[in-house]
Design a protein around this motif. Structure first.
Motif, mmCIF file in Angstrom:
data_model
loop_
_atom_site.group_PDB
_atom_site.id
_atom_site.type_symbol
_atom_site.label_atom_id
_atom_site.label_comp_id
_atom_site.label_asym_id
_atom_site.label_seq_id
_atom_site.Cartn_x
_atom_site.Cartn_y
_atom_site.Cartn_z
ATOM 1 N N THR A 105 66.509 36.968 54.729
ATOM 2 C CA THR A 105 65.733 36.582 53.560
ATOM 3 C C THR A 105 64.464 35.850 53.981
ATOM 4 O O THR A 105 64.556 34.795 54.621
ATOM 5 C CB THR A 105 66.563 35.677 52.635
ATOM 6 O OG1 THR A 105 67.769 36.352 52.287
ATOM 7 C CG2 THR A 105 65.787 35.325 51.393
ATOM 8 N N PRO A 106 63.287 36.362 53.622
ATOM 9 C CA PRO A 106 62.047 35.680 54.030
ATOM 10 C C PRO A 106 61.995 34.211 53.624
ATOM 11 O O PRO A 106 61.494 33.372 54.385
ATOM 12 C CB PRO A 106 60.958 36.496 53.316
ATOM 13 C CG PRO A 106 61.547 37.857 53.168
ATOM 14 C CD PRO A 106 63.005 37.629 52.916
ATOM 15 N N GLY A 107 62.533 33.881 52.461
ATOM 16 C CA GLY A 107 62.477 32.506 51.979
ATOM 17 C C GLY A 107 63.281 31.513 52.801
ATOM 18 O O GLY A 107 63.102 30.298 52.651
ATOM 19 N N ASP A 108 64.146 32.029 53.677
ATOM 20 C CA ASP A 108 64.951 31.141 54.531
ATOM 21 C C ASP A 108 64.221 30.718 55.801
ATOM 22 O O ASP A 108 64.753 29.934 56.585
ATOM 23 C CB ASP A 108 66.267 31.824 54.902
ATOM 24 C CG ASP A 108 67.199 31.961 53.722
ATOM 25 O OD1 ASP A 108 68.091 32.830 53.780
ATOM 26 O OD2 ASP A 108 67.034 31.215 52.728
ATOM 27 N N TYR A 109 63.014 31.263 55.988
ATOM 28 C CA TYR A 109 62.209 30.909 57.156
ATOM 29 C C TYR A 109 61.062 30.002 56.705
ATOM 30 O O TYR A 109 60.430 30.242 55.687
ATOM 31 C CB TYR A 109 61.694 32.160 57.863
ATOM 32 C CG TYR A 109 62.818 32.926 58.503
ATOM 33 C CD1 TYR A 109 63.565 33.845 57.775
ATOM 34 C CD2 TYR A 109 63.175 32.705 59.826
ATOM 35 C CE1 TYR A 109 64.627 34.531 58.352
ATOM 36 C CE2 TYR A 109 64.227 33.395 60.421
ATOM 37 C CZ TYR A 109 64.947 34.300 59.681
ATOM 38 O OH TYR A 109 66.003 34.975 60.252
ATOM 39 N N ASP A 110 60.817 28.962 57.487
ATOM 40 C CA ASP A 110 59.898 27.908 57.066
ATOM 41 C C ASP A 110 58.452 28.129 57.509
ATOM 42 O O ASP A 110 57.530 27.638 56.855
ATOM 43 C CB ASP A 110 60.374 26.560 57.621
ATOM 44 C CG ASP A 110 61.772 26.200 57.138
ATOM 45 O OD1 ASP A 110 62.589 25.745 57.962
ATOM 46 O OD2 ASP A 110 62.041 26.383 55.932
ATOM 47 N N TRP A 112 55.357 30.751 59.287
ATOM 48 C CA TRP A 112 54.957 32.145 59.424
ATOM 49 C C TRP A 112 53.637 32.245 60.172
ATOM 50 O O TRP A 112 52.760 31.382 60.049
ATOM 51 C CB TRP A 112 54.775 32.769 58.038
ATOM 52 C CG TRP A 112 56.059 32.923 57.301
ATOM 53 C CD1 TRP A 112 56.708 31.970 56.565
ATOM 54 C CD2 TRP A 112 56.865 34.097 57.258
ATOM 55 N NE1 TRP A 112 57.879 32.483 56.051
ATOM 56 C CE2 TRP A 112 57.997 33.797 56.466
ATOM 57 C CE3 TRP A 112 56.747 35.376 57.798
ATOM 58 C CZ2 TRP A 112 58.996 34.736 56.204
ATOM 59 C CZ3 TRP A 112 57.749 36.300 57.541
ATOM 60 C CH2 TRP A 112 58.852 35.979 56.757
#
Length: 122
Positions: A105-110, A112
């Motif tokens: 899930t992209p939202g789980d990475y802080d 970018w």
């Protein structure tokens, strides 16, 4: 903040290879799980691969056997080796950092990066 800088994107023919790199500007790189995502025009950002701090990795089904994620904690760098490239691999590839490697899930990475363009075409 953890600045991430991707490189290695290019135009390549079908069947070709590329190696993407992502350098993290942080002294705590080994604390983070790292991942690669990609986004093609008009489509949502999708998970490609991720790797834990100690090298446990996972890859999406469509790239398994062709792409390999790896990391070098001494160099603060995560890599994506891409072999057997196909036109459908064309996308902007993003590097991401977060606390857990086992999430797509992209939202789980802080954090970018800005992305690097990969184009597969003859």
């Amino acid at each position: 903040q953890v600045p991430l800088a991707e490189s290695g994107g290019d135009l390549v023919q079908p069947g070709g290879s590329l190696r993407l790199s992502c350098v993290a500007s942080t002294r705590t790189f080994s604390n983070f799980a790292m991942a690669w995502f990609r986004q093609a025009p008009g489509l949502e950002r999708e998970f490609v691969a991720s790797i834990s701090w100690n090298g446990i990795s996972t890859h999406r089904d469509s790239v398994r056997g062709r792409f390999t994620i790896s990391r070098d904690n001494a160099k603060n760098t995560v890599y994506l080796q891409m072999n057997g490239l196909k036109p459908e691999d064309t996308a902007i590839y993003y590097c991401a950092a977060g606390p857990f490697y086992n999430t797509m899930t992209p939202g789980d990475y802080d954090y970018w990066g800005q992305g690097t363009q990969v184009t597969v075409s003859s």
